[in-house]
Design a protein around this motif. Structure first.
Motif, PDB file in Angstrom:
ATOM      1  N   LEU A 435       5.036  -1.456  11.680  1.00  0.00           N
ATOM      2  CA  LEU A 435       3.916  -2.396  11.407  1.00  0.00           C
ATOM      3  C   LEU A 435       3.160  -2.701  12.511  1.00  0.00           C
ATOM      4  CD1 LEU A 435       5.300  -4.735   8.652  1.00  0.00           C
ATOM      5  CD2 LEU A 435       3.946  -2.998   8.050  1.00  0.00           C
ATOM      6  N   ALA A 436       3.847  -2.859  13.826  1.00  0.00           N
ATOM      7  CA  ALA A 436       3.318  -3.248  15.035  1.00  0.00           C
ATOM      8  C   ALA A 436       2.912  -2.218  15.604  1.00  0.00           C
ATOM      9  CB  ALA A 436       4.397  -4.158  15.703  1.00  0.00           C
ATOM     10  N   GLY A 437       3.310  -0.790  15.409  1.00  0.00           N
ATOM     11  CA  GLY A 437       3.087   0.452  16.170  1.00  0.00           C
ATOM     12  C   GLY A 437       1.610   0.757  15.970  1.00  0.00           C
ATOM     13  N   PRO A 438       1.268   1.783  16.983  1.00  0.00           N
ATOM     14  CA  PRO A 438       0.037   2.577  17.069  1.00  0.00           C
ATOM     15  C   PRO A 438      -0.467   3.182  15.850  1.00  0.00           C
ATOM     16  CG  PRO A 438       1.392   3.688  18.032  1.00  0.00           C
ATOM     17  CD  PRO A 438       2.222   2.629  18.063  1.00  0.00           C
ATOM     18  N   ASP A 439       0.881   3.580  15.068  1.00  0.00           N
ATOM     19  CA  ASP A 439       0.573   4.193  13.648  1.00  0.00           C
ATOM     20  C   ASP A 439       0.698   3.404  12.480  1.00  0.00           C
ATOM     21  OD1 ASP A 439      -0.173   6.802  15.032  1.00  0.00           O
ATOM     22  OD2 ASP A 439       1.882   7.333  15.244  1.00  0.00           O
ATOM     23  N   ARG A 440       0.511   2.133  12.664  1.00  0.00           N
ATOM     24  CA  ARG A 440       0.862   1.207  11.395  1.00  0.00           C
ATOM     25  C   ARG A 440      -0.154   1.559  10.382  1.00  0.00           C
ATOM     26  NH1 ARG A 440      -2.682  -1.742  14.936  1.00  0.00           N
ATOM     27  NH2 ARG A 440      -0.732  -2.799  15.851  1.00  0.00           N
ATOM     28  N   PRO A 441       0.456   1.358   9.132  1.00  0.00           N
ATOM     29  CA  PRO A 441      -0.160   1.622   7.783  1.00  0.00           C
ATOM     30  C   PRO A 441      -1.372   0.964   7.568  1.00  0.00           C
ATOM     31  CG  PRO A 441       1.853   0.390   7.441  1.00  0.00           C
ATOM     32  CD  PRO A 441       2.059   0.505   8.802  1.00  0.00           C
ATOM     33  N   THR A 442      -2.063   1.772   6.763  1.00  0.00           N
ATOM     34  CA  THR A 442      -3.587   0.992   6.460  1.00  0.00           C
ATOM     35  C   THR A 442      -3.226  -0.238   5.493  1.00  0.00           C
ATOM     36  OG1 THR A 442      -4.482   3.297   6.694  1.00  0.00           O
ATOM     37  CG2 THR A 442      -5.857   1.666   5.890  1.00  0.00           C
ATOM     38  N   TRP A 443      -2.409   0.074   4.618  1.00  0.00           N
ATOM     39  CA  TRP A 443      -2.066  -0.500   3.509  1.00  0.00           C
ATOM     40  C   TRP A 443      -0.740  -1.163   3.415  1.00  0.00           C
ATOM     41  CZ3 TRP A 443      -6.416  -2.148   0.690  1.00  0.00           C
ATOM     42  CH2 TRP A 443      -7.562  -1.257   0.672  1.00  0.00           C
ATOM     43  N   VAL A 444      -0.443  -2.281   3.153  1.00  0.00           N
ATOM     44  CA  VAL A 444       0.979  -2.824   2.765  1.00  0.00           C
ATOM     45  C   VAL A 444       0.946  -3.435   1.288  1.00  0.00           C
ATOM     46  CG1 VAL A 444       2.940  -4.278   3.408  1.00  0.00           C
ATOM     47  CG2 VAL A 444       1.458  -3.071   5.245  1.00  0.00           C
ATOM     48  N   VAL A 445       1.679  -3.107   0.595  1.00  0.00           N
ATOM     49  CA  VAL A 445       1.963  -3.750  -0.779  1.00  0.00           C
ATOM     50  C   VAL A 445       3.249  -4.299  -0.763  1.00  0.00           C
ATOM     51  CG1 VAL A 445       1.812  -3.191  -3.316  1.00  0.00           C
ATOM     52  CG2 VAL A 445       0.498  -1.614  -1.721  1.00  0.00           C
TER      53      VAL A 445
END
Length: 488
Positions: A435-445
């Protein structure tokens, strides 16, 4: 009475027609689920299978506690079209299982034509009844043809074929080792009869074929980037750790599912079949003498499988209804054993099987008329499918990867199901990094309003979610977040 194999064709044909008809009826009970939305397991396994290859985790970029042949079957379904193809695979598994059950009855109760019909009817009933979770395609269902095929091979003394099928069943669902259990009983019976050479040849052929099949499956999995050590950790070590976590931390929902599973086993008629068969199979003095002369007492195999399958259902820990499908081989063999050893008591068991059939028919009709409730994740799937753009990724916290599969989204977090999260990432260290990284997801459900759930410490992850994401939508019990500072 003529041996079943020697009966004229005109006498065998009606029985074959009945068995085929029972298979068709069981298949028809599955037709309403062809278009039903995928369950979390179905969607998740399709998602894993679609990208399986060398990657960063056990199966490509994802981790799941299942053996490789299951993922391979889902891979075939994905290549064949996805959801509908998967359900067709499930229907084929039902048909083949009912036919194999009939063949078991023919082989194990020779001279008693009713055995094939009774065995196939038992399989058809419990593969059609919704009380056994027959609304989705899972490991228990896909392993069943291999299990029953392995038992047929043992009945024919095809030891090598039985060894191959034993490994295939376990490579679909690791707990499905019924064929190996039955082989031990069969070889033990030969040893008891002092048929040393036959027992040795049978054991050698079974073990050699099983080892060769295992080597082939492991080599195939390794070629796809799934190494044997990782598989051992996933399908064996993980299950012990998961049992500890469930025992220590599970919510009340687990107890509720356990109660529902027990109730379903009772109401479906399966418990009645087991009880009546066990009572009917208690031999008198003449029965004991006849059993001693038999080359293999089917009762021993039936009871051994019943004991093992009970352990499998109870030790599964999560108590999903589809666990009950694992009891079908024992139910079939109990019926066959009664017809073979105590035919004068078959009427008792016929009543129990008939009750199960009526219950199955009533529940199938009721579901067809009333309809199944719309899954609570349906709205989230629709929203994400419409709102997500090219290159978007997502994480579901926790336990419903079918949301991602339906929306066509990949996850940078390798744990798609909730139980692996609770066992392998209980403090959400890896999720926090994602969640904190450069490839964090666009969406979190999120299932609920926060990441906090049983068996999980969200102390580190929740502040990151609150800081990096904006709440977009609440759909039922699901909360949808979008990464801050990025348009969509």
């Amino acid at each position: 009475m003529l041996d079943a194999a020697r009966r004229p064709t005109f006498l065998r044909a009606p029985r074959a027609a009945v068995v085929g008809g029972l298979a068709a009826v069981a298949a028809a009970a599955w037709l309403p689920v062809l278009s039903r939305p995928l369950s979390p397991d179905e969607g998740g396994f399709l998602m894993v299978a679609a990208q399986w290859g060398p990657g960063t985790s056990l199966y490509g970029d994802y981790w799941v506690d299942r053996p490789p042949l299951l993922i391979g079957l889902f891979q075939l379904a994905d290549l064949a079209g996805g959801a509908v193809a998967l359900r067709v695979f499930g229907i084929l598994a039902v048909v083949v299982s009912v036919l194999l059950a009939g063949e078991l009855g023919r082989l194990l109760a020779p001279g008693r034509p009713i055995a094939a019909v009774a065995a196939s009817a038992t399989a058809a009933i419990f593969l059609a009844t919704p009380f056994f979770g027959t609304t989705e395609v899972n490991g228990e269902l896909l392993a069943l043809p291999f299990l029953l095929g392995g038992l047929v091979a043992l009945a024919r003394r095809w030891w090598a074929a039985a060894g191959v099928l034993a490994v295939a069943a376990a490579a679909v669902k690791q707990s499905e080792v019924d064929v190996a259990v039955a082989a031990v009983v069969a070889i033990g019976a030969l040893v008891w009869q002092r048929a040393w050479a036959t027992a040795a040849r049978g054991a050698a052929a079974f073990v050699a074929a099983a080892l060769a099949s295992t080597a082939v499956i492991l080599a195939w999995a390794a070629a796809n980037g799934t190494d044997p050590a990782g598989l051992w950790d996933a399908v064996v070590i993980f299950r012990g750790r998961a049992a500890e976590v469930i025992s220590a931390s599970a919510s009340s929902a687990t107890d509720e599912r356990a109660h529902l599973l027990l109730t379903s086993f009772l109401v479906s008629g399966a418990a009645g079949v087991v009880l009546v068969a066990l009572v009917a199979l208690v031999p008198g003095r003449r029965g004991r003498r006849r059993a001693a002369a038999a080359p293999l007492d089917v009762r021993l195999v039936a009871v051994a499988l019943l004991a093992w399958e009970t352990v499998v259902v109870v030790a599964g820990g999560s108590y999903w209804l589809h666990y009950l499908i694992a009891t079908v081989p024992a139910l079939v063999l109990l019926v066959v054993a009664t017809v073979r050893h105590r035919p004068e008591r078959w009427r008792w068991l016929a009543g129990a099987v008939a009750y199960a059939g009526v219950t199955a028919l009533a529940s199938v009709v009721a579901l067809a008329v009333v309809g199944r409730p719309v899954p609570d994740d349906a709205g989230v799937k629709q929203y994400l499918a419409a709102a997500a753009g090219p290159g978007d990724t997502a994480v579901v916290a926790f336990g419903d990867p079918a949301i991602l599969q339906a929306a066509g989204l990949q996850s940078p977090y390798p744990l798609l199901w909730s139980l692996p999260v609770r066992v392998r990432d209980p403090e959400l260290t890896e999720l926090t990094r994602v969640l904190a990284g450069p490839d964090r997801p666009t969406w979190v459900v999120v299932d609920g309003t926060s990441l906090d759930t049983w068996g999980v410490d969200a102390t580190a992850a929740q502040p990151v979610l609150d800081r990096e994401y904006i709440q977009e939508r609440v759909v039922g019990n699901w909360t949808v977040y979008h990464v801050a500072g990025r348009e969509h």
